[in-house]
Design a protein around this motif. Structure first.
Motif, PDB file in Angstrom:
ATOM      1  N   GLY A  53       0.837  -1.202   0.000  1.00 47.31           N
ATOM      2  CA  GLY A  53       0.000   0.000   0.000  1.00 47.31           C
ATOM      3  C   GLY A  53       0.867   1.245   0.000  1.00 47.31           C
ATOM      4  O   GLY A  53       1.770   1.384  -0.824  1.00 47.31           O
ATOM      5  N   GLY A  54       0.664   2.116   0.981  1.00 47.33           N
ATOM      6  CA  GLY A  54       1.441   3.348   1.090  1.00 47.33           C
ATOM      7  C   GLY A  54       2.621   3.244   2.033  1.00 47.33           C
ATOM      8  O   GLY A  54       3.267   4.247   2.327  1.00 47.33           O
ATOM      9  N   SER A  55       2.909   2.049   2.528  1.00 51.17           N
ATOM     10  CA  SER A  55       3.993   1.850   3.499  1.00 51.17           C
ATOM     11  C   SER A  55       5.202   1.191   2.836  1.00 51.17           C
ATOM     12  O   SER A  55       5.072   0.149   2.193  1.00 51.17           O
ATOM     13  N   PRO A  85      -4.206 -10.885  10.437  1.00 54.31           N
ATOM     14  CA  PRO A  85      -3.678 -12.230  10.191  1.00 54.31           C
ATOM     15  C   PRO A  85      -4.579 -12.973   9.207  1.00 54.31           C
ATOM     16  O   PRO A  85      -5.800 -12.879   9.287  1.00 54.31           O
ATOM     17  N   GLY A  86      -3.979 -13.659   8.264  1.00 53.95           N
ATOM     18  CA  GLY A  86      -4.728 -14.399   7.271  1.00 53.95           C
ATOM     19  C   GLY A  86      -5.101 -13.581   6.045  1.00 53.95           C
ATOM     20  O   GLY A  86      -5.567 -14.132   5.054  1.00 53.95           O
ATOM     21  N   ALA A  87      -4.922 -12.271   6.113  1.00 50.94           N
ATOM     22  CA  ALA A  87      -5.246 -11.408   4.980  1.00 50.94           C
ATOM     23  C   ALA A  87      -4.278 -11.646   3.830  1.00 50.94           C
ATOM     24  O   ALA A  87      -3.118 -12.000   4.039  1.00 50.94           O
ATOM     25  N   GLY A  88      -4.741 -11.439   2.631  1.00 58.87           N
ATOM     26  CA  GLY A  88      -3.870 -11.457   1.469  1.00 58.87           C
ATOM     27  C   GLY A  88      -3.297 -10.069   1.254  1.00 58.87           C
ATOM     28  O   GLY A  88      -3.994  -9.070   1.455  1.00 58.87           O
ATOM     29  N   VAL A  89      -2.015  -9.995   0.901  1.00 55.51           N
ATOM     30  CA  VAL A  89      -1.379  -8.711   0.646  1.00 55.51           C
ATOM     31  C   VAL A  89      -0.612  -8.773  -0.675  1.00 55.51           C
ATOM     32  O   VAL A  89      -0.177  -9.845  -1.104  1.00 55.51           O
ATOM     33  N   GLU A  90      -0.474  -7.615  -1.299  1.00 59.55           N
ATOM     34  CA  GLU A  90       0.347  -7.483  -2.492  1.00 59.55           C
ATOM     35  C   GLU A  90       1.598  -6.719  -2.085  1.00 59.55           C
ATOM     36  O   GLU A  90       1.501  -5.643  -1.491  1.00 59.55           O
ATOM     37  N   VAL A  91       2.767  -7.289  -2.385  1.00 62.18           N
ATOM     38  CA  VAL A  91       4.042  -6.751  -1.939  1.00 62.18           C
ATOM     39  C   VAL A  91       4.899  -6.402  -3.143  1.00 62.18           C
ATOM     40  O   VAL A  91       5.051  -7.203  -4.060  1.00 62.18           O
ATOM     41  N   ASP A  92       5.456  -5.185  -3.143  1.00 60.11           N
ATOM     42  CA  ASP A  92       6.511  -4.822  -4.075  1.00 60.11           C
ATOM     43  C   ASP A  92       7.803  -4.988  -3.303  1.00 60.11           C
ATOM     44  O   ASP A  92       7.952  -4.440  -2.197  1.00 60.11           O
ATOM     45  N   LEU A  93       8.746  -5.728  -3.859  1.00 59.21           N
ATOM     46  CA  LEU A  93       9.962  -6.073  -3.155  1.00 59.21           C
ATOM     47  C   LEU A  93      11.184  -5.726  -4.006  1.00 59.21           C
ATOM     48  O   LEU A  93      11.241  -6.077  -5.177  1.00 59.21           O
ATOM     49  N   VAL A  94      12.122  -5.008  -3.388  1.00 62.54           N
ATOM     50  CA  VAL A  94      13.395  -4.687  -4.028  1.00 62.54           C
ATOM     51  C   VAL A  94      14.485  -5.389  -3.233  1.00 62.54           C
ATOM     52  O   VAL A  94      14.607  -5.165  -2.029  1.00 62.54           O
TER      53      VAL A  94
END
Length: 98
Positions: A53-55, A85-94
């Motif tokens: 998200g914004g973090s 907990p258990g939520a789905g998240v979308e992660v941008d990873l560098v």
């Protein structure tokens, strides 16, 4: 290396005295990170910058039994983004270490 992946948030069961939450990288992405990693940090950690998200924050991902890496989710990030907990998240990873 910059990637986007989705995963489910889980609580680390090894510690019952505190709440540690993670999201696992997909196996294929974990394999890619392992193959490109040349610098070994403690516990096999790899420094990364993660965004949900914004973090955005810097941390390390760590190999777990089964061969996948896990990304720790700070409480401040979980609170700011409303992650349960258990939520789905979308992660941008560098990946910063390689």
């Amino acid at each position: 290396m910059i990637v986007r992946f989705e995963g489910d948030v889980f609580r680390w069961d090894a510690r019952t005295d505190s709440d540690w939450y993670f999201v696992a990288l997909p196996p294929a992405l974990s394999d890619d990170v392992r193959e490109m990693q040349t610098y070994r940090r403690g516990f096999g950690g790899v420094r990364v910058e993660a965004t949900i998200g914004g973090s955005t924050w810097r941390t390390s991902i760590f190999p777990q039994a089964g061969g996948v890496y896990v990304l720790p989710l700070k409480r401040a990030v979980r609170d700011a983004e409303g992650i349960d907990p258990g939520a789905g998240v979308e992660v941008d990873l560098v990946v910063l270490d390689a």
